[in-house]
Design a protein around this motif. Sequence first.
Motif, PDB file in Angstrom:
ATOM      1  N   ASP A  77       0.957  -1.237  -0.013  1.00  0.00           N
ATOM      2  CA  ASP A  77      -0.037  -0.105  -0.083  1.00  0.00           C
ATOM      3  C   ASP A  77       1.036   1.160  -0.033  1.00  0.00           C
ATOM      4  N   MET A  78       0.844   1.866  -1.167  1.00  0.00           N
ATOM      5  CA  MET A  78       1.951   2.994  -1.306  1.00  0.00           C
ATOM      6  C   MET A  78       1.210   4.418  -1.253  1.00  0.00           C
ATOM      7  N   ARG A  79       0.191   4.540  -0.568  1.00  0.00           N
ATOM      8  CA  ARG A  79      -0.610   5.711  -0.698  1.00  0.00           C
ATOM      9  C   ARG A  79       0.031   6.852  -0.034  1.00  0.00           C
ATOM     10  N   SER A  80       0.719   6.287   1.228  1.00  0.00           N
ATOM     11  CA  SER A  80       1.426   7.309   2.303  1.00  0.00           C
ATOM     12  C   SER A  80       2.755   7.406   2.027  1.00  0.00           C
ATOM     13  N   GLU A  81       3.203   6.800   0.878  1.00  0.00           N
ATOM     14  CA  GLU A  81       4.739   6.932   0.160  1.00  0.00           C
ATOM     15  C   GLU A  81       4.877   7.900  -0.438  1.00  0.00           C
ATOM     16  N   LYS A  82       6.024   8.695  -0.394  1.00  0.00           N
ATOM     17  CA  LYS A  82       6.512   9.583  -1.172  1.00  0.00           C
ATOM     18  C   LYS A  82       7.091   8.892  -2.530  1.00  0.00           C
ATOM     19  N   ALA A  83       6.590   9.184  -3.689  1.00  0.00           N
ATOM     20  CA  ALA A  83       6.926   8.559  -5.110  1.00  0.00           C
ATOM     21  C   ALA A  83       8.045   8.913  -5.646  1.00  0.00           C
ATOM     22  N   VAL A  84       8.873   8.115  -6.364  1.00  0.00           N
ATOM     23  CA  VAL A  84      10.243   8.535  -7.051  1.00  0.00           C
ATOM     24  C   VAL A  84       9.586   9.164  -8.290  1.00  0.00           C
ATOM     25  N   PRO A  85      10.134  10.583  -8.657  1.00  0.00           N
ATOM     26  CA  PRO A  85       9.629  11.153  -9.482  1.00  0.00           C
ATOM     27  C   PRO A  85       9.989  10.423 -11.151  1.00  0.00           C
ATOM     28  N   ARG A  86       9.206  10.758 -12.227  1.00  0.00           N
ATOM     29  CA  ARG A  86       9.092   9.990 -13.525  1.00  0.00           C
ATOM     30  C   ARG A  86       9.477  11.000 -14.463  1.00  0.00           C
ATOM     31  N   LEU A  87      10.315  10.721 -15.594  1.00  0.00           N
ATOM     32  CA  LEU A  87      10.499  11.757 -16.666  1.00  0.00           C
ATOM     33  C   LEU A  87      10.346  10.775 -17.944  1.00  0.00           C
ATOM     34  N   HIS A  88      10.005  11.551 -18.924  1.00  0.00           N
ATOM     35  CA  HIS A  88       9.973  10.799 -20.102  1.00  0.00           C
ATOM     36  C   HIS A  88      11.109  11.089 -21.073  1.00  0.00           C
ATOM     37  N   CYS A  89      12.050  10.227 -21.317  1.00  0.00           N
ATOM     38  CA  CYS A  89      13.231  10.571 -22.308  1.00  0.00           C
ATOM     39  C   CYS A  89      13.784  12.205 -22.043  1.00  0.00           C
ATOM     40  N   PRO A  90      14.398  12.272 -20.881  1.00  0.00           N
ATOM     41  CA  PRO A  90      15.009  13.743 -20.779  1.00  0.00           C
ATOM     42  C   PRO A  90      16.321  13.774 -21.747  1.00  0.00           C
ATOM     43  N   SER A  91      16.779  15.134 -21.928  1.00  0.00           N
ATOM     44  CA  SER A  91      18.014  15.228 -22.523  1.00  0.00           C
ATOM     45  C   SER A  91      19.091  14.801 -21.544  1.00  0.00           C
ATOM     46  N   LEU A  92      20.368  14.612 -22.168  1.00  0.00           N
ATOM     47  CA  LEU A  92      21.554  14.237 -21.438  1.00  0.00           C
ATOM     48  C   LEU A  92      21.559  15.399 -20.482  1.00  0.00           C
ATOM     49  N   GLN A  93      21.868  16.561 -20.843  1.00  0.00           N
ATOM     50  CA  GLN A  93      21.859  17.853 -20.078  1.00  0.00           C
ATOM     51  C   GLN A  93      21.022  17.927 -18.947  1.00  0.00           C
ATOM     52  N   TYR A  94      19.510  17.668 -19.279  1.00  0.00           N
ATOM     53  CA  TYR A  94      18.659  18.041 -18.122  1.00  0.00           C
ATOM     54  C   TYR A  94      18.857  16.842 -17.189  1.00  0.00           C
ATOM     55  N   PHE A  95      19.043  15.763 -17.335  1.00  0.00           N
ATOM     56  CA  PHE A  95      19.484  14.552 -16.380  1.00  0.00           C
ATOM     57  C   PHE A  95      20.569  14.694 -15.583  1.00  0.00           C
ATOM     58  N   LYS A 145      22.037  17.822 -15.027  1.00  0.00           N
ATOM     59  CA  LYS A 145      21.856  18.751 -14.032  1.00  0.00           C
ATOM     60  C   LYS A 145      21.040  18.479 -12.905  1.00  0.00           C
ATOM     61  N   HIS A 146      19.718  18.033 -13.045  1.00  0.00           N
ATOM     62  CA  HIS A 146      18.804  17.687 -12.160  1.00  0.00           C
ATOM     63  C   HIS A 146      18.829  16.582 -11.250  1.00  0.00           C
ATOM     64  N   TYR A 147      19.540  15.409 -11.955  1.00  0.00           N
ATOM     65  CA  TYR A 147      19.449  14.154 -11.167  1.00  0.00           C
ATOM     66  C   TYR A 147      20.825  13.558 -10.823  1.00  0.00           C
ATOM     67  N   LEU A 148      21.656  13.602 -11.841  1.00  0.00           N
ATOM     68  CA  LEU A 148      23.106  13.059 -11.754  1.00  0.00           C
ATOM     69  C   LEU A 148      23.923  13.744 -10.702  1.00  0.00           C
ATOM     70  N   ILE A 149      23.887  15.279 -11.004  1.00  0.00           N
ATOM     71  CA  ILE A 149      24.537  15.854 -10.055  1.00  0.00           C
ATOM     72  C   ILE A 149      24.168  16.219  -8.671  1.00  0.00           C
ATOM     73  N   ASP A 168      22.310   5.805 -22.695  1.00  0.00           N
ATOM     74  CA  ASP A 168      22.892   6.781 -23.182  1.00  0.00           C
ATOM     75  C   ASP A 168      23.513   7.717 -22.087  1.00  0.00           C
ATOM     76  N   TYR A 169      22.831   7.681 -20.891  1.00  0.00           N
ATOM     77  CA  TYR A 169      23.383   8.472 -20.016  1.00  0.00           C
ATOM     78  C   TYR A 169      24.380   8.056 -19.286  1.00  0.00           C
ATOM     79  N   CYS A 170      24.646   6.992 -19.448  1.00  0.00           N
ATOM     80  CA  CYS A 170      26.324   6.180 -18.821  1.00  0.00           C
ATOM     81  C   CYS A 170      27.195   6.902 -19.597  1.00  0.00           C
ATOM     82  N   CYS A 171      27.141   7.740 -20.525  1.00  0.00           N
ATOM     83  CA  CYS A 171      28.157   8.358 -21.225  1.00  0.00           C
ATOM     84  C   CYS A 171      28.689   9.624 -20.251  1.00  0.00           C
ATOM     85  N   LEU A 172      27.779  10.048 -19.399  1.00  0.00           N
ATOM     86  CA  LEU A 172      27.923  11.031 -18.519  1.00  0.00           C
ATOM     87  C   LEU A 172      28.977  10.618 -17.355  1.00  0.00           C
ATOM     88  N   GLY A 173      29.307   9.413 -17.384  1.00  0.00           N
ATOM     89  CA  GLY A 173      30.105   9.063 -16.043  1.00  0.00           C
ATOM     90  C   GLY A 173      31.693   9.310 -16.622  1.00  0.00           C
TER      91      GLY A 173
END
Length: 414
Positions: A175-193, A195-199, A291-296
């Motif tokens: 029952d996940m109604r009281s749990e905070k959900a992991v955010p979701r994105l649809h095909c973000p650009s490498l730069q967006y991912f 800046k907002h998630y990797l770093i 593709d996002y692995c290339c940011l490593g």
Amino acid sequence: MAEDSNQDALVGAGTLQEALRALLPRTKEELKLDLSENVERSVVMLLQQSADLFYGGRRSECLQTSEAILDYSWEKLNTGVWQDVDKDWRRVYAFGCLLKAMCLCEAPGDATVATALRVCDMGLLMGAAIFEDILIKVAAVLQMHLLPGKRPAQGPAQEQPCIKKARNGHVSIPDMRSEKAVPRLHCPSLQYFRKHYLIPQRPVILEGVADHWPCMKKWSLEYIQEIAGCRTVPVEVGSRYTDEEWSQRLMTVSEFISKYILNEPKDVGYLAQHQLFDQIPELKQDISIPDYCCLGDGEEDEITINAWFGPPGTVSPLHQDPQQNFLAQVLGRKYIRLYPPQESEALYPHGTHLLHNTSQVDVENPDLERFPKFAEAPFLSCVLSPGELLFIPVKHWHYVRALDLSFSVSFWWS
């Protein structure tokens, strides 16, 4: 009629031997390992003798010598801690497996070829790469020879398993109604991912990234059985690796499917954290490195790709890993919780060096008298479904439970 089938077997064996011999160096002098002084001279001489016997056509004697090499090196592999085993002893073991498999294939018959394939898999699992990954190439030739219609029965289930027969079990949906959900994105650009998630090291589910992977349409229980059924793999047996009764066993993928997915054994079986795609390159063609692995910082060949395949109810206890991780879901769903590294104290890691990266807490049934701080630790949760990719930042604690028959692929990168 019997004469014809014997003739076919001999022709098949001859063709197989030609294909295998084409993988080997042309001369015995080239079939030589450069080994350190940690490997005794008597063993080096034994390796040379086995090569002499093989190229001299004395296959029966070569088989005996290769088994002596395997027996001796096996003792070395099983003395002390695995990470301290000298890599040269693993190469010696792989050499023994190579020659034993080649000698076995001199005798016609699919049962013998199946045995040779098991020997190759042992070399791949316990040995180290030799002669430009020759064991992978030999195993591929042997597997091609064992066409689905010709393969000997694998374990008690003689028929091809049907995914509809896979047991569903009685797995509770959280029952996940009281749990905070992991955010979701649809095909973000490498730069967006980046800046907002990797770093900032924030978990996120990426949708639409893996939809085009062939595995999303091709993979099923039947397909995995066909491609990998005759291959030997390590299977974790037990509810979770922190339990005292937990163990690992070697078996074919067919045996694993029959025992732990189609039937209802008393134990849980899980093909977990195994580099199946190095062992079976044909399966690797069905996935793509995100593709996002290339940011490593690392190179592509430094990315570790693992398979996680099992029935409903398999659990990976709350733990953390030393690398960034993309977890791709191919079959079934998984319930996942994520805790940031700064909450480590409230997660009560084990005190032993071996389990220092694993929590003592049973996440979905915590003993709050023993672990009172756990109740206050903030977390994100999700149900990861087929086609979705979860970014788990380095050192983020994560707990994973399969809700269905499940196949996941993880990509560890720097």
